[in-house]
Design a protein around this motif. Structure first.
Motif, PDB file in Angstrom:
ATOM      1  N   ASP A   3       0.843  -1.188   0.000  1.00 14.36           N
ATOM      2  CA  ASP A   3       0.000   0.000   0.000  1.00 14.36           C
ATOM      3  C   ASP A   3       0.880   1.240   0.000  1.00 14.36           C
ATOM      4  O   ASP A   3       2.009   1.217   0.481  1.00 14.36           O
ATOM      5  CB  ASP A   3      -0.872   0.036   1.251  1.00 14.36           C
ATOM      6  N   SER A   4       0.342   2.340  -0.498  1.00 15.30           N
ATOM      7  CA  SER A   4       1.025   3.625  -0.424  1.00 15.30           C
ATOM      8  C   SER A   4       0.364   4.453   0.667  1.00 15.30           C
ATOM      9  O   SER A   4      -0.865   4.589   0.682  1.00 15.30           O
ATOM     10  CB  SER A   4       0.937   4.362  -1.757  1.00 15.30           C
ATOM     11  N   VAL A   5       1.174   4.990   1.567  1.00 13.76           N
ATOM     12  CA  VAL A   5       0.660   5.764   2.694  1.00 13.76           C
ATOM     13  C   VAL A   5       1.449   7.070   2.790  1.00 13.76           C
ATOM     14  O   VAL A   5       2.668   7.048   2.931  1.00 13.76           O
ATOM     15  CB  VAL A   5       0.790   4.974   4.019  1.00 13.76           C
ATOM     16  N   PRO A   6       0.772   8.229   2.739  1.00 14.50           N
ATOM     17  CA  PRO A   6       1.482   9.506   2.880  1.00 14.50           C
ATOM     18  C   PRO A   6       1.845   9.770   4.342  1.00 14.50           C
ATOM     19  O   PRO A   6       1.117   9.380   5.259  1.00 14.50           O
ATOM     20  CB  PRO A   6       0.479  10.533   2.365  1.00 14.50           C
ATOM     21  N   SER A   7       2.953  10.433   4.542  1.00 10.55           N
ATOM     22  CA  SER A   7       3.438  10.706   5.898  1.00 10.55           C
ATOM     23  C   SER A   7       2.474  11.561   6.706  1.00 10.55           C
ATOM     24  O   SER A   7       2.414  11.443   7.934  1.00 10.55           O
ATOM     25  CB  SER A   7       4.815  11.373   5.858  1.00 10.55           C
ATOM     26  N   SER A  12       3.337  10.526  14.103  1.00  5.76           N
ATOM     27  CA  SER A  12       4.770  10.748  13.977  1.00  5.76           C
ATOM     28  C   SER A  12       5.393  11.026  15.340  1.00  5.76           C
ATOM     29  O   SER A  12       4.768  11.626  16.212  1.00  5.76           O
ATOM     30  CB  SER A  12       5.004  11.945  13.053  1.00  5.76           C
ATOM     31  N   VAL A  13       6.630  10.575  15.500  1.00  4.75           N
ATOM     32  CA  VAL A  13       7.406  10.817  16.712  1.00  4.75           C
ATOM     33  C   VAL A  13       8.545  11.756  16.342  1.00  4.75           C
ATOM     34  O   VAL A  13       9.235  11.544  15.342  1.00  4.75           O
ATOM     35  CB  VAL A  13       7.972   9.487  17.268  1.00  4.75           C
ATOM     36  N   ARG A  14       8.725  12.787  17.160  1.00  2.00           N
ATOM     37  CA  ARG A  14       9.852  13.707  16.941  1.00  2.00           C
ATOM     38  C   ARG A  14      11.085  13.117  17.613  1.00  2.00           C
ATOM     39  O   ARG A  14      11.197  13.101  18.826  1.00  2.00           O
ATOM     40  CB  ARG A  14       9.541  15.081  17.504  1.00  2.00           C
ATOM     41  N   LEU A 103      10.044  10.154  12.906  1.00  4.93           N
ATOM     42  CA  LEU A 103       9.822   8.718  12.759  1.00  4.93           C
ATOM     43  C   LEU A 103       8.312   8.533  12.653  1.00  4.93           C
ATOM     44  O   LEU A 103       7.582   8.757  13.618  1.00  4.93           O
ATOM     45  CB  LEU A 103      10.358   7.956  13.970  1.00  4.93           C
ATOM     46  N   ASP A 104       7.869   8.185  11.471  1.00  5.98           N
ATOM     47  CA  ASP A 104       6.443   7.993  11.233  1.00  5.98           C
ATOM     48  C   ASP A 104       6.070   6.551  11.564  1.00  5.98           C
ATOM     49  O   ASP A 104       6.759   5.615  11.163  1.00  5.98           O
ATOM     50  CB  ASP A 104       6.105   8.295   9.771  1.00  5.98           C
ATOM     51  N   ILE A 105       4.982   6.388  12.273  1.00  5.23           N
ATOM     52  CA  ILE A 105       4.522   5.064  12.672  1.00  5.23           C
ATOM     53  C   ILE A 105       3.482   4.617  11.651  1.00  5.23           C
ATOM     54  O   ILE A 105       2.309   4.955  11.752  1.00  5.23           O
ATOM     55  CB  ILE A 105       3.975   5.091  14.108  1.00  5.23           C
ATOM     56  N   VAL A 106       3.954   3.887  10.663  1.00  2.00           N
ATOM     57  CA  VAL A 106       3.100   3.477   9.554  1.00  2.00           C
ATOM     58  C   VAL A 106       2.365   2.175   9.899  1.00  2.00           C
ATOM     59  O   VAL A 106       1.160   2.069   9.727  1.00  2.00           O
ATOM     60  CB  VAL A 106       3.924   3.329   8.258  1.00  2.00           C
ATOM     61  N   ASP A 107       3.100   1.186  10.394  1.00  4.52           N
ATOM     62  CA  ASP A 107       2.533  -0.093  10.838  1.00  4.52           C
ATOM     63  C   ASP A 107       3.312  -0.479  12.093  1.00  4.52           C
ATOM     64  O   ASP A 107       4.371  -1.098  12.014  1.00  4.52           O
ATOM     65  CB  ASP A 107       2.669  -1.150   9.737  1.00  4.52           C
ATOM     66  N   GLU A 108       2.786  -0.065  13.254  1.00  7.23           N
ATOM     67  CA  GLU A 108       3.524  -0.177  14.526  1.00  7.23           C
ATOM     68  C   GLU A 108       4.062  -1.586  14.754  1.00  7.23           C
ATOM     69  O   GLU A 108       3.354  -2.566  14.603  1.00  7.23           O
ATOM     70  CB  GLU A 108       2.624   0.223  15.696  1.00  7.23           C
ATOM     71  N   GLY A 109       5.359  -1.627  15.105  1.00 12.37           N
ATOM     72  CA  GLY A 109       6.040  -2.888  15.359  1.00 12.37           C
ATOM     73  C   GLY A 109       6.633  -3.521  14.122  1.00 12.37           C
ATOM     74  O   GLY A 109       7.371  -4.496  14.205  1.00 12.37           O
ATOM     75  N   PHE A 110       6.328  -2.960  12.947  1.00 12.39           N
ATOM     76  CA  PHE A 110       6.788  -3.564  11.695  1.00 12.39           C
ATOM     77  C   PHE A 110       7.419  -2.557  10.734  1.00 12.39           C
ATOM     78  O   PHE A 110       8.545  -2.747  10.287  1.00 12.39           O
ATOM     79  CB  PHE A 110       5.606  -4.255  11.008  1.00 12.39           C
ATOM     80  N   PHE A 111       6.692  -1.473  10.423  1.00 11.11           N
ATOM     81  CA  PHE A 111       7.173  -0.537   9.402  1.00 11.11           C
ATOM     82  C   PHE A 111       7.043   0.899   9.902  1.00 11.11           C
ATOM     83  O   PHE A 111       5.959   1.328  10.318  1.00 11.11           O
ATOM     84  CB  PHE A 111       6.367  -0.710   8.108  1.00 11.11           C
ATOM     85  N   TYR A 112       8.166   1.618   9.818  1.00 10.24           N
ATOM     86  CA  TYR A 112       8.234   3.015  10.241  1.00 10.24           C
ATOM     87  C   TYR A 112       8.816   3.832   9.096  1.00 10.24           C
ATOM     88  O   TYR A 112       9.480   3.298   8.208  1.00 10.24           O
ATOM     89  CB  TYR A 112       9.138   3.164  11.476  1.00 10.24           C
TER      90      TYR A 112
END
Length: 145
Positions: A3-7, A12-14, A103-112
């Motif tokens: 899937d494509s997901v925009p930031s 997001s974590v600073r 650090l963007d949390i796209v799929d927590e625990g798997f993809f950032y």
């Protein structure tokens, strides 16, 4: 299919681009209040917009959670071996030590996702591996050590 997901559609974590010890190598440090969003001592995927890398979530001596590198595969990330793409990413984005990064949390625990301040990125999110196949691969890896 990925899937494509925009930031701007994810949390997001600073984080901070910091110096790794007394070296000129960068690392990304996670604020203490956000550490529960990252799986300690696990390898995760990190998207930078153009590429997807692997990073091991580690604890520093001072108990700070950090990512010390971006590697081409999970084995290299675990071992901290091979080419580390984090220095090139920091250089390409003109980021100095002490700068905030996202650090963007796209799929927590798997993809950032990892991006520079003010940058907008569209991530290509890979499918999670089949749990059964991941268990087999992990068992083979442990048996070969």
């Amino acid at each position: 299919m990925a899937d494509s997901v925009p930031s701007d559609a994810v949390n997001s974590v600073r984080a901070t681009l910091a110096r790794a010890g007394r070296t000129d190598r960068p690392k990304v440090t996670v604020p203490d209040e956000e550490t529960d969003r990252f799986p300690e001592f696990e390898v995760v995927r990190i998207g930078t917009g153009d590429s997807t890398y692997f990073a091991r979530v580690e604890l520093a001596i001072d108990d700070t959670m950090e990512l010390r590198g971006l590697y081409d595969n999970a084995r290299l990330a675990k071992e901290g071996d091979g080419e580390n793409h984090l220095p090139a990413w920091a250089d390409d984005n003109n980021l100095d030590f002490g700068r905030t990064v996202h650090l963007d949390i796209v799929d927590e625990g798997f993809f950032y996702g990892l991006r520079a301040p003010g940058e907008r990125v569209v991530y290509r999110v890979p499918d999670r591996p089949d749990d059964g196949l991941a268990d087999i691969a992990e068992g083979i890896e442990e048996g070969s050590q």
